[in-house]
Write a protein that holds these residues in place. Structure first.
Motif, mmCIF file in Angstrom:
data_model
loop_
_atom_site.group_PDB
_atom_site.id
_atom_site.type_symbol
_atom_site.label_atom_id
_atom_site.label_comp_id
_atom_site.label_asym_id
_atom_site.label_seq_id
_atom_site.Cartn_x
_atom_site.Cartn_y
_atom_site.Cartn_z
ATOM 1 N N SER A 278 38.048 36.092 36.261
ATOM 2 C CA SER A 278 38.779 37.301 35.888
ATOM 3 C C SER A 278 38.453 38.470 36.813
ATOM 4 C CB SER A 278 38.476 37.694 34.435
ATOM 5 O OG SER A 278 37.151 38.165 34.297
ATOM 6 N N THR B 240 40.270 37.320 40.619
ATOM 7 C CA THR B 240 41.695 37.002 40.680
ATOM 8 C C THR B 240 42.448 37.961 39.761
ATOM 9 O OG1 THR B 240 41.751 35.469 38.798
ATOM 10 C CG2 THR B 240 41.064 34.551 40.927
ATOM 11 N N LEU C 100 43.792 36.897 37.123
ATOM 12 C CA LEU C 100 43.725 36.263 35.805
ATOM 13 C C LEU C 100 42.935 37.118 34.816
ATOM 14 C CD1 LEU C 100 42.897 32.582 36.873
ATOM 15 C CD2 LEU C 100 45.118 33.450 36.097
ATOM 16 N N LEU D 113 43.565 33.861 30.419
ATOM 17 C CA LEU D 113 44.289 33.037 31.392
ATOM 18 C C LEU D 113 43.327 32.228 32.245
ATOM 19 C CD1 LEU D 113 47.105 35.484 32.572
ATOM 20 C CD2 LEU D 113 47.332 33.476 31.075
ATOM 21 N N ALA D 114 42.146 32.776 32.513
ATOM 22 C CA ALA D 114 41.135 32.028 33.259
ATOM 23 C C ALA D 114 40.711 30.783 32.491
ATOM 24 C CB ALA D 114 39.931 32.921 33.549
ATOM 25 N N ALA E 145 43.364 28.190 32.855
ATOM 26 C CA ALA E 145 43.311 27.571 34.179
ATOM 27 C C ALA E 145 42.185 26.545 34.245
ATOM 28 C CB ALA E 145 43.126 28.646 35.248
#
Length: 232
Positions: free
Chosen positions: A8, A11, A13, A17-18, A21
């Motif tokens: 986080s 990126t 993200l 969302l991390a 992924a």
């Protein structure tokens, strides 16, 4: 550092969302797929997301040559934000240290270091701010003395701090350089209004020891050098 936090911070993200992924198997640590969000990273670990190596985004200190028509704000407003001029990741983490009006141009400093920006903008520090000012007409005699003694602005209960004025050598006699140590609302425009004049254009050249890089065109930016950072 936890792997999801590293993602986080390196990126676009978010933490959630991390984690997604990671669950999809998109993240490798030293060549191995790692799905554990709590995996502890050390200096020896190389992280890749979708095959691309990642590096943690550190604390950033940026200098921008602000053009007219941009607001010094991080929130959407009537005009676009100066933050939109920055081609950097995680722009939402940044804030502006010392704002300018939408029609004022010149030096803006941007960072995510709250203590650094507080030292720069705190009224107690009385940091010099240098402006190039274009006026509607030449100033009357005695303006230097009035500014040095402090002006009582409309709606204020205290005079301005002493300011320094330099008349520049131009054909019309309307360009001056002003150094102030405050940041009241529309202060410079109000100061010259109190001297029966009007600001036509305003450009900030310097804050403290940090001067606007002459190589930066309007809308361009660069990172501060360590020497510039250390002056604050």
């Amino acid at each position: 550092m936890r792997l999801d936090r590293f993602l986080s911070e390196s990126t676009e993200l978010t933490r959630s969302l991390a984690k997604k992924a990671l669950h999809r198997g998109e993240v490798e640590v030293n060549g191995d797929v790692v799905k554990n969000a709590a995996f502890k990273l050390g200096d020896e670990h190389v992280v890749r997301w979708l095959g691309e190596p990642l590096a943690r985004i550190g604390v950033r200190y940026l200098m921008l040559n602000k053009p007219a028509g941009y607001e010094c704000t991080t929130r959407p407003g009537r005009y676009p934000s100066v933050i939109e001029l920055l081609d950097v990741a995680k722009r939402g983490r940044l804030h502006i240290a010392g704002r300018l009006d939408v029609d004022t141009t010149g030096l803006v400093l941007i960072t995510e270091d709250g203590q650094w920006s507080h030292r720069l903008t705190s009224p107690r520090r009385r940091c010099d701010k240098h402006y190039l000012v274009t006026l509607a007409r030449p100033l009357a005699e005695g303006a230097e003395t009035a500014l040095a003694e402090g002006l009582m602005l409309e709606g204020e209960d205290k005079p301005t701090l002493p300011a320094r004025l330099e008349r520049l050598d131009d054909a019309d006699g309307v360009r001056v350089r002003l150094v102030i140590q405050e940041g009241r609302f529309h202060q410079i425009k109000r100061m010259f209004a109190a001297l029966d004049n009007e600001v036509v254009a305003l450009h900030r050249e310097r804050i403290g020891e940090i001067a606007l890089d002459p190589a930066l065109a309007a809308g361009e930016w660069r990172e501060l050098t360590q020497a510039e950072i250390d002056t604050v």
